[in-house]
Design a protein around this motif. Structure first.
Motif, PDB file in Angstrom:
ATOM      1  N   THR A   4      31.280 -69.197 -26.917  1.00  0.00           N
ATOM      2  CA  THR A   4      31.821 -68.020 -27.598  1.00  0.00           C
ATOM      3  C   THR A   4      32.985 -67.414 -26.811  1.00  0.00           C
ATOM      4  O   THR A   4      34.011 -67.044 -27.385  1.00  0.00           O
ATOM      5  CB  THR A   4      30.719 -66.977 -27.812  1.00  0.00           C
ATOM      6  OG1 THR A   4      29.676 -67.565 -28.604  1.00  0.00           O
ATOM      7  CG2 THR A   4      31.242 -65.752 -28.529  1.00  0.00           C
ATOM      8  N   VAL A   5      32.830 -67.302 -25.511  1.00  0.00           N
ATOM      9  CA  VAL A   5      33.916 -66.800 -24.665  1.00  0.00           C
ATOM     10  C   VAL A   5      35.162 -67.671 -24.835  1.00  0.00           C
ATOM     11  O   VAL A   5      36.279 -67.167 -24.974  1.00  0.00           O
ATOM     12  CB  VAL A   5      33.473 -66.767 -23.185  1.00  0.00           C
ATOM     13  CG1 VAL A   5      34.665 -66.629 -22.250  1.00  0.00           C
ATOM     14  CG2 VAL A   5      32.489 -65.627 -22.955  1.00  0.00           C
ATOM     15  N   ASN A   6      34.958 -68.992 -24.850  1.00  0.00           N
ATOM     16  CA  ASN A   6      36.096 -69.895 -24.952  1.00  0.00           C
ATOM     17  C   ASN A   6      36.770 -69.825 -26.315  1.00  0.00           C
ATOM     18  O   ASN A   6      37.993 -69.922 -26.415  1.00  0.00           O
ATOM     19  CB  ASN A   6      35.648 -71.320 -24.639  1.00  0.00           C
ATOM     20  CG  ASN A   6      35.190 -71.477 -23.195  1.00  0.00           C
ATOM     21  OD1 ASN A   6      35.391 -70.585 -22.377  1.00  0.00           O
ATOM     22  ND2 ASN A   6      34.563 -72.591 -22.886  1.00  0.00           N
ATOM     23  N   ASP A   7      35.979 -69.673 -27.370  1.00  0.00           N
ATOM     24  CA  ASP A   7      36.573 -69.530 -28.703  1.00  0.00           C
ATOM     25  C   ASP A   7      37.484 -68.304 -28.762  1.00  0.00           C
ATOM     26  O   ASP A   7      38.574 -68.350 -29.343  1.00  0.00           O
ATOM     27  CB  ASP A   7      35.482 -69.405 -29.766  1.00  0.00           C
ATOM     28  CG  ASP A   7      34.805 -70.736 -30.059  1.00  0.00           C
ATOM     29  OD1 ASP A   7      35.346 -71.781 -29.659  1.00  0.00           O
ATOM     30  OD2 ASP A   7      33.733 -70.730 -30.691  1.00  0.00           O
ATOM     31  N   LEU A   8      37.051 -67.215 -28.161  1.00  0.00           N
ATOM     32  CA  LEU A   8      37.884 -66.006 -28.127  1.00  0.00           C
ATOM     33  C   LEU A   8      39.139 -66.229 -27.289  1.00  0.00           C
ATOM     34  O   LEU A   8      40.249 -65.872 -27.693  1.00  0.00           O
ATOM     35  CB  LEU A   8      37.076 -64.837 -27.564  1.00  0.00           C
ATOM     36  CG  LEU A   8      35.963 -64.281 -28.449  1.00  0.00           C
ATOM     37  CD1 LEU A   8      35.047 -63.364 -27.650  1.00  0.00           C
ATOM     38  CD2 LEU A   8      36.535 -63.538 -29.651  1.00  0.00           C
ATOM     39  N   ALA A   9      38.959 -66.847 -26.122  1.00  0.00           N
ATOM     40  CA  ALA A   9      40.091 -67.054 -25.212  1.00  0.00           C
ATOM     41  C   ALA A   9      41.147 -67.956 -25.831  1.00  0.00           C
ATOM     42  O   ALA A   9      42.348 -67.769 -25.595  1.00  0.00           O
ATOM     43  CB  ALA A   9      39.598 -67.642 -23.897  1.00  0.00           C
ATOM     44  N   MET A  10      40.723 -68.932 -26.627  1.00  0.00           N
ATOM     45  CA  MET A  10      41.683 -69.850 -27.238  1.00  0.00           C
ATOM     46  C   MET A  10      42.548 -69.158 -28.292  1.00  0.00           C
ATOM     47  O   MET A  10      43.602 -69.663 -28.673  1.00  0.00           O
ATOM     48  CB  MET A  10      40.972 -71.047 -27.868  1.00  0.00           C
ATOM     49  CG  MET A  10      40.244 -71.951 -26.877  1.00  0.00           C
ATOM     50  SD  MET A  10      41.246 -72.572 -25.496  1.00  0.00           S
ATOM     51  CE  MET A  10      40.774 -71.441 -24.175  1.00  0.00           C
ATOM     52  N   LYS A  11      42.108 -68.003 -28.766  1.00  0.00           N
ATOM     53  CA  LYS A  11      42.909 -67.207 -29.692  1.00  0.00           C
ATOM     54  C   LYS A  11      43.793 -66.198 -28.964  1.00  0.00           C
ATOM     55  O   LYS A  11      44.477 -65.387 -29.596  1.00  0.00           O
ATOM     56  CB  LYS A  11      41.991 -66.467 -30.672  1.00  0.00           C
ATOM     57  CG  LYS A  11      41.252 -67.378 -31.632  1.00  0.00           C
ATOM     58  CD  LYS A  11      42.212 -68.094 -32.564  1.00  0.00           C
ATOM     59  CE  LYS A  11      41.481 -68.902 -33.622  1.00  0.00           C
ATOM     60  NZ  LYS A  11      42.420 -69.623 -34.517  1.00  0.00           N
ATOM     61  N   GLY A  12      43.739 -66.230 -27.620  1.00  0.00           N
ATOM     62  CA  GLY A  12      44.524 -65.299 -26.832  1.00  0.00           C
ATOM     63  C   GLY A  12      43.815 -63.990 -26.550  1.00  0.00           C
ATOM     64  O   GLY A  12      44.408 -63.079 -25.967  1.00  0.00           O
TER      65      GLY A  12
END
Length: 261
Positions: A4-12
């Motif tokens: 979940t953290v990575n999904d958010l980070a990939m959107k900036g």
């Protein structure tokens, strides 16, 4: 938590809060549940996020295989930051933060109880710090993705389809742990479709690629970063093999190994 953290980070976005839902099968050992929750807390702390809400449900024995964990997340996208696969264009470069296939290989070795001479560990890690390193080095990043289910190949096919461009990757430039490669050869798996849980793929302007790689290599999670391809040519994704041939890369249909991420 990492997913979940990575999904958010990939959107900036800068991840801030998570919810945690647990579906617990009757008979699950309390010790196992405590160990899992300790891991959740440790990983959330490492990622700098707070588990702000949660819920539990208990279901009958034998119905779900032990435990289902579900998370959702909220983050803040700084003003002026916009990442989208639709923004990828000819002349861009494709950069990856490290070796591919570690996560799925570790899972298949454990699940199938394969005897291997050297252990293989999952790459599971929160990528929000590394994503900020990339964006600091190159504010004009076109897109970032974490190649989870379907691996690098499927991720790049999604990017190419969304943007309508061609992407060519160089097999000899893709970092792969030799242990992962050996397991894939034995089982007949293609490494570019093996799932990851701690790798980042970024599409950046061509003249910024080396700068981004240097920045990645300065972070613990990006030591093996490399430029692996370029954008241009006929639409689709193509792999330039180590023996000089070129083959198309298509979306993975189904999964090589179920329930891995």
């Amino acid at each position: 938590v990492c997913g979940t953290v990575n999904d958010l980070a990939m959107k900036g976005a800068r991840p801030a809060y998570l919810t945690l839902g647990l579906v617990i099968e009757e008979g699950l050992l309390i010790g196992d549940l405590e160990r899992i929750l300790d891991s959740v807390a440790e990983t959330a702390a490492a990622a700098g996020v707070e588990v702000a809400a949660g819920d539990t449900k208990v279901v009958e024995r034998g119905s779900i295989g032990g435990l289902i964990v579900n998370t959702a997340g909220v983050g803040v996208v700084p003003a002026g930051r916009s990442l989208s696969s639709a923004g990828v264009r000819d002349g861009d470069s494709v950069v990856i933060s490290g070796t591919i296939g570690d996560h799925e290989t570790a899972i298949v070795v454990a699940r199938e109880e394969l005897r291997v001479h050297e252990s293989i560990s999952s790459d599971c890690a929160p990528l929000n710090e590394l994503a900020e390193v990339v964006l600091d080095a190159c504010p004009d990043v076109r897109a970032m993705r974490d190649p989870t289910r379907g691996g690098l190949g499927t991720t790049l096919c999604e990017v190419a389809s969304r943007s309508g461009v061609g992407i060519t990757i160089e097999e000899s430039n893709i970092p792969i742990d030799r242990r992962v490669l050996h397991v894939c050869e034995i089982l007949g798996f293609d490494p570019i479709y093996m799932a990851n849980e701690g790798k980042l793929v970024a599409v950046v302007p061509g003249d910024a690629s080396e700068r981004v790689v240097r920045a990645m290599r300065g972070h613990e999670l990006g030591r093996a970063a490399a430029v692996i391809g370029s954008v241009g040519g006929r639409p689709g994704v193509y792999l330039k093999t180590s023996v000089g041939g070129v083959r198309p890369v298509v979306m993975l249909e189904g999964v090589q190994l179920p329930r891995i991420c």
